[in-house]
Design a protein around this motif. Structure first.
Motif, mmCIF file in Angstrom:
data_model
loop_
_atom_site.group_PDB
_atom_site.id
_atom_site.type_symbol
_atom_site.label_atom_id
_atom_site.label_comp_id
_atom_site.label_asym_id
_atom_site.label_seq_id
_atom_site.Cartn_x
_atom_site.Cartn_y
_atom_site.Cartn_z
ATOM 1 N N TYR A 154 0.839 -1.207 0.000
ATOM 2 C CA TYR A 154 0.000 0.000 0.000
ATOM 3 C C TYR A 154 0.871 1.253 0.000
ATOM 4 O O TYR A 154 0.628 2.213 -0.729
ATOM 5 N N HIS A 157 2.161 1.970 -3.163
ATOM 6 C CA HIS A 157 1.075 2.116 -4.145
ATOM 7 C C HIS A 157 1.173 1.020 -5.198
ATOM 8 O O HIS A 157 1.038 1.276 -6.393
ATOM 9 N N GLN A 198 5.304 4.077 4.859
ATOM 10 C CA GLN A 198 5.294 5.276 4.021
ATOM 11 C C GLN A 198 6.539 6.128 4.266
ATOM 12 O O GLN A 198 7.066 6.743 3.340
ATOM 13 N N GLU A 217 -12.796 12.009 -3.010
ATOM 14 C CA GLU A 217 -11.795 11.790 -4.059
ATOM 15 C C GLU A 217 -10.492 12.516 -3.776
ATOM 16 O O GLU A 217 -9.519 12.338 -4.486
ATOM 17 N N GLU A 218 -10.488 13.356 -2.742
ATOM 18 C CA GLU A 218 -9.275 14.105 -2.449
ATOM 19 C C GLU A 218 -8.479 13.490 -1.303
ATOM 20 O O GLU A 218 -7.555 14.098 -0.799
ATOM 21 N N GLN A 219 -8.867 12.309 -0.876
ATOM 22 C CA GLN A 219 -8.135 11.689 0.218
ATOM 23 C C GLN A 219 -6.726 11.347 -0.248
ATOM 24 O O GLN A 219 -6.541 10.776 -1.304
ATOM 25 N N TRP A 220 -5.769 11.729 0.572
ATOM 26 C CA TRP A 220 -4.386 11.627 0.112
ATOM 27 C C TRP A 220 -3.883 10.217 0.044
ATOM 28 O O TRP A 220 -3.058 9.888 -0.801
ATOM 29 N N THR A 221 -4.331 9.339 0.880
ATOM 30 C CA THR A 221 -3.843 7.963 0.806
ATOM 31 C C THR A 221 -5.002 6.980 0.829
ATOM 32 O O THR A 221 -4.811 5.825 1.125
ATOM 33 N N ARG A 222 -6.162 7.491 0.517
ATOM 34 C CA ARG A 222 -7.362 6.668 0.549
ATOM 35 C C ARG A 222 -7.601 6.092 1.936
ATOM 36 O O ARG A 222 -8.254 5.087 2.116
ATOM 37 N N GLN A 223 -6.987 6.693 2.944
ATOM 38 C CA GLN A 223 -7.229 6.224 4.304
ATOM 39 C C GLN A 223 -8.437 6.944 4.871
ATOM 40 O O GLN A 223 -8.545 8.157 4.753
ATOM 41 N N PRO A 224 -9.325 6.223 5.475
ATOM 42 C CA PRO A 224 -10.466 6.875 6.110
ATOM 43 C C PRO A 224 -10.025 7.568 7.380
ATOM 44 O O PRO A 224 -8.925 7.312 7.885
ATOM 45 N N ASN A 262 -8.070 20.294 1.264
ATOM 46 C CA ASN A 262 -8.403 19.505 2.459
ATOM 47 C C ASN A 262 -7.200 19.388 3.391
ATOM 48 O O ASN A 262 -6.632 18.315 3.542
ATOM 49 N N ARG A 295 -6.695 16.648 6.044
ATOM 50 C CA ARG A 295 -6.233 15.304 5.716
ATOM 51 C C ARG A 295 -4.855 15.024 6.308
ATOM 52 O O ARG A 295 -4.485 13.873 6.501
ATOM 53 N N THR A 306 6.721 13.693 4.533
ATOM 54 C CA THR A 306 6.272 12.361 4.133
ATOM 55 C C THR A 306 4.894 12.437 3.494
ATOM 56 O O THR A 306 4.622 11.810 2.472
ATOM 57 N N LEU A 363 1.639 11.924 -1.168
ATOM 58 C CA LEU A 363 0.553 12.437 -2.007
ATOM 59 C C LEU A 363 1.005 12.579 -3.458
ATOM 60 O O LEU A 363 0.307 12.160 -4.394
ATOM 61 N N ARG A 386 1.497 9.096 -5.142
ATOM 62 C CA ARG A 386 0.251 8.449 -5.526
ATOM 63 C C ARG A 386 -0.374 9.126 -6.743
ATOM 64 O O ARG A 386 -0.904 8.462 -7.634
ATOM 65 N N ARG A 387 -0.311 10.443 -6.739
ATOM 66 C CA ARG A 387 -0.857 11.175 -7.896
ATOM 67 C C ARG A 387 -0.114 10.802 -9.168
ATOM 68 O O ARG A 387 -0.710 10.585 -10.219
#
Lengths: 169, 184
Positions: free
Chosen positions: A14, A17, A45, A84-91, B51, B54, B64, B69, B72-73
């Motif tokens: 993860y 990625h 990370q 859609e703006e979540q930086w790591t798709r983490q909730p 955001n 976040r 980090t 970010l 991933r982008r």
């Protein structure tokens, strides 16, 4: 259900990625419910990001800075984050986790499991509250407030009224 | 971060000054094309701008966060655009990235120091582990794709990645205090 050996492999994938969609799906719930998985993700990370240090910084075009600032000026700042703006798709980090809801199975000697142990802050608060209540309780037993001291206990009042010589006469 | 949360644009500009070059270098390494790399950096920083909540300092450092970010982008763009990355190989070119002319001197010095440490750490990894990490991080391949490229089972690729990250963590702890400690 995934165990921690499996989730540790998933969290590394993860962080890089590099997971297949199915594996990302498997990690979705542990990310919401398992502090140990959250820790592993953050840790991996940091290591993955160190790989970026391997690259010497390059300069983008001078226009990029202004382009970003101009775009920022035009974009409203929503109060609530957009999915859609979540930086790591983490909730968002859960505040409390029922243990029964977590599908992540920790190792016996591994990380603390979600929902089984209260947080350090929670335990400290609970301990402090218990201490305060104990002290207050003891002090109330020992040192009645002036108002209480002036007002006799009901049984004492009845006793005084009936036995005090000269009263009621 | 407080100023960023308050919508202070100068904080965004400051963030760009601090990490823009590194983010761009990473995106450029992944995407190859300057325009796509700039788009990835822009998307990453604007996502943070929109955001800022976040970013959770309990989960790690801002650097980090921003680099993750951007990474991933960039990978998302790479996969979306289906660039001709399959023609590239997982050679050691990432170990010898040339210095960027024009980058701030302090940035170059710091990056050289950090870069040399990471390069040394990467060189010490077994070839298979290093290859798996490089294919994933710099070229955006998934674990299954790496398995197809290297001819190893997917499970082996996962194991190699995990072992590689563990080894890197051990080697980089002295140089990167935040490595190995997890979230603060």
């Amino acid at each position: 259900v995934i165990d921690h050996h499996d989730s540790e492999q998933l969290t590394v994938g993860y962080a890089l990625h590099a997971l297949e969609p199915a594996d990302e799906e498997r990690l979705t719930e542990p990310l919401q419910t398992c502090p140990a998985c959250e820790f592993l993700i953050a840790d991996a990370q940091v290591v993955a990001t160190a790989l970026a240090a391997n690259l010497v910084p390059a300069l983008p075009s001078p226009e990029l800075r202004q382009r970003i600032l101009s775009a920022a000026a035009e974009q409203p700042r929503p109060r609530l984050p957009l999915p859609e703006e979540q930086w790591t798709r983490q909730p968002p980090r859960p505040k409390s986790i029922p243990a029964a809801e977590s599908k992540c199975r920790p190792r016996a000697h591994g990380f603390p499991s979600a929902g089984r142990l209260p947080s350090v802050k929670g335990r400290l608060l609970a301990g402090a509250l218990a201490l305060v209540l104990a002290v207050v309780g003891r002090s109330r037993r020992r040192w009645p407030s002036p108002a209480r001291a002036r007002r006799p206990h009901p049984t004492m009042r009845s006793f005084s009224a009936s036995s005090s010589p000269g009263r009621g006469r | 971060m407080r100023r960023l949360r308050e919508g202070d644009q100068s904080a965004l500009a400051e963030l760009y000054e601090l990490y823009g070059a590194r983010c761009y270098a990473l995106a450029r390494r992944i995407l190859g094309e300057a325009a796509l790399a700039e788009d990835a950096v822009q998307e990453a920083l604007l996502a943070l701008w929109r955001n800022p909540e976040r970013f959770d300092p309990d989960r790690g450092a801002l650097k980090t966060f921003v680099l993750t970010l951007t990474h991933r982008r960039a990978i998302d763009v790479l996969r979306r655009e289906a660039l001709q990355r399959r023609n590239r190989t997982a050679g050691d070119d990432a170990l010898t990235e040339p210095a960027a002319a024009g980058a701030p001197v302090s940035e170059q010095v710091e990056a050289r120091l950090e870069g040399s440490l990471v390069r040394e750490a990467l060189k010490k990894l077994p070839n298979a582990q290093r290859e798996a990490l490089q294919l994933a991080y710099y070229q955006g391949y998934t674990q299954r794709e790496i398995a197809a490229i290297t001819g190893a089972p997917v499970g082996t690729v996962k194991t190699r990645m995990l072992a590689g990250v563990r080894t890197l963590r051990k080697q980089l702890v002295p140089a990167f205090p935040s490595v190995g400690t997890g979230p603060a």
